[in-house]
Design an enzyme around this catalytic site. Sequence first.
Site, mmCIF file in Angstrom:
data_model
loop_
_atom_site.group_PDB
_atom_site.id
_atom_site.type_symbol
_atom_site.label_atom_id
_atom_site.label_comp_id
_atom_site.label_asym_id
_atom_site.label_seq_id
_atom_site.Cartn_x
_atom_site.Cartn_y
_atom_site.Cartn_z
ATOM 1 N N ASP A 215 0.854 -1.182 0.000
ATOM 2 C CA ASP A 215 0.000 0.000 0.000
ATOM 3 C C ASP A 215 0.899 1.244 0.000
ATOM 4 O OD1 ASP A 215 -2.205 -1.611 0.047
ATOM 5 O OD2 ASP A 215 -2.587 -1.372 2.190
ATOM 6 N N ASP A 217 0.553 4.030 1.495
ATOM 7 C CA ASP A 217 0.579 4.843 2.714
ATOM 8 C C ASP A 217 1.340 4.178 3.858
ATOM 9 O OD1 ASP A 217 -1.187 2.810 3.184
ATOM 10 O OD2 ASP A 217 -2.903 4.078 3.676
ATOM 11 N N TRP A 277 -13.636 -1.908 0.098
ATOM 12 C CA TRP A 277 -12.606 -2.084 1.122
ATOM 13 C C TRP A 277 -12.787 -3.393 1.879
ATOM 14 C CZ3 TRP A 277 -12.692 -2.745 6.380
ATOM 15 C CH2 TRP A 277 -11.454 -2.602 7.044
ATOM 16 N N GLU A 280 -9.963 -8.919 0.984
ATOM 17 C CA GLU A 280 -9.079 -9.582 0.019
ATOM 18 C C GLU A 280 -7.817 -10.136 0.669
ATOM 19 O OE1 GLU A 280 -7.167 -5.753 0.548
ATOM 20 O OE2 GLU A 280 -9.266 -6.269 0.222
ATOM 21 N N ASP A 281 -7.276 -9.448 1.678
ATOM 22 C CA ASP A 281 -6.059 -9.940 2.317
ATOM 23 C C ASP A 281 -6.322 -11.220 3.116
ATOM 24 O OD1 ASP A 281 -7.642 -8.502 4.000
ATOM 25 O OD2 ASP A 281 -6.045 -7.285 4.875
ATOM 26 N N MET A 307 1.804 4.620 9.181
ATOM 27 C CA MET A 307 0.821 4.869 8.132
ATOM 28 C C MET A 307 0.585 6.368 7.997
ATOM 29 S SD MET A 307 -3.171 3.615 7.851
ATOM 30 C CE MET A 307 -2.783 2.010 7.176
ATOM 31 N N HIS A 310 -5.094 9.479 6.581
ATOM 32 C CA HIS A 310 -5.926 9.991 5.495
ATOM 33 C C HIS A 310 -7.362 9.561 5.712
ATOM 34 C CE1 HIS A 310 -6.248 5.950 3.643
ATOM 35 N NE2 HIS A 310 -5.022 5.794 4.114
ATOM 36 N N ARG A 312 -10.871 7.871 4.341
ATOM 37 C CA ARG A 312 -11.151 6.763 3.423
ATOM 38 C C ARG A 312 -11.560 7.316 2.066
ATOM 39 N NH1 ARG A 312 -14.209 2.058 5.942
ATOM 40 N NH2 ARG A 312 -12.039 1.583 6.480
#
Length: 371
Positions: A215, A217, A277, A280-281, A307, A310, A312
Amino acid sequence: MTRLMLGKNLERICKAVLLLCLVHFIIMTIFYLDVYTQRFDIFSRFNSRNYSKMHQYFNISKPNGTSPAILGGEDHFVSSRKLESNLTVTKKPLPLCPDVPQGLVGRLLIEFSSLMTMEKVQRENPDVREGGKYTPADCIAKQRVAIIIPFRHREHHLKFWLHYLHPILHRQKINYGIYIINQQGEGMFNRAKLLNIGYMEVLKDGDYDCFVFSDVDLIPMDDRNLYHCYDQPRHFAIAMDKFGFRLPYNGYFGGVSGLSKEQFLKINGFPNEYWGWGGEDDDIYNRITLKGMKVSRPDSRIGKYRMIKHERDKHNEPNPQRFTKIQNTKLTMKQDGINTLKYKLVNIAKYPMYTNITVDIGIPPPRVSRG
């Protein structure tokens, strides 16, 4: 009389010493000339007999005695203005890069308050080639690593990521390329599908055998967290600040992970049907365990990440179907993965610090209404 005899004896002794010195000088001169002649003859015969069989690290001199330097490849050749008698210049081959390189710093200070520009990142990393590629200059890396980042509207985060990761990867002696997989349009975001697309596209650009999925971030806080592949699928981001620097649960595989080509194909890549969101992981973790593999992780003191905070993203709302899908990984992984991937390539742009690949991933299928 005695003094006269003594003087004559001294004169004879001096003449004898001078004569011995002269003889010694002549002998040594003949010896060195003979050695030089033999060496010259050996090199001459070697060149004439093996001209067409020279080793790849030898640089054959041109007929006019000059030889241009060859730069930019893995094997560097030494040029000479004049190589007399076709003498061959050699360059010792580079050693393999060590598993744990020297020069690692350890814990890093990571902050996001300073002004960051792409021009600054470029000035900081003059050795990075176009497209965000880098090869260690003093050793041969054992793996070629493609770093794949799913992306949309995160330009501010990308500057900080590049600012920190390029120097870290240099110290780790990684042969790498950085690829931003940019989802076109404003439709529902699909992280795992973008990672699948990244896998397919980077292999068109290089012969990579290791794939790190990150990712944009997340910044590692320790450069001893080495970005290469291991015997088992690797989870790098095990202790994020947003989770109190702890693994949230044992099956967590999010943030930053790495798989070899063999491992990736063994699990049929990642799922394509997680729109929005989350989920998937966990599906990827299920695929790994279902194929008899185990997730490897660094020590928790090394696997810490910060991180960039931010809000979403729009059109990346939590997927309400994710829990059902995770429970059915065993049933879906053969029909949902790299073997069923569909997308349209929109554009590839190579910038100084990274390669940007823009793609159209389509739209999610309509949800089946209950009742």
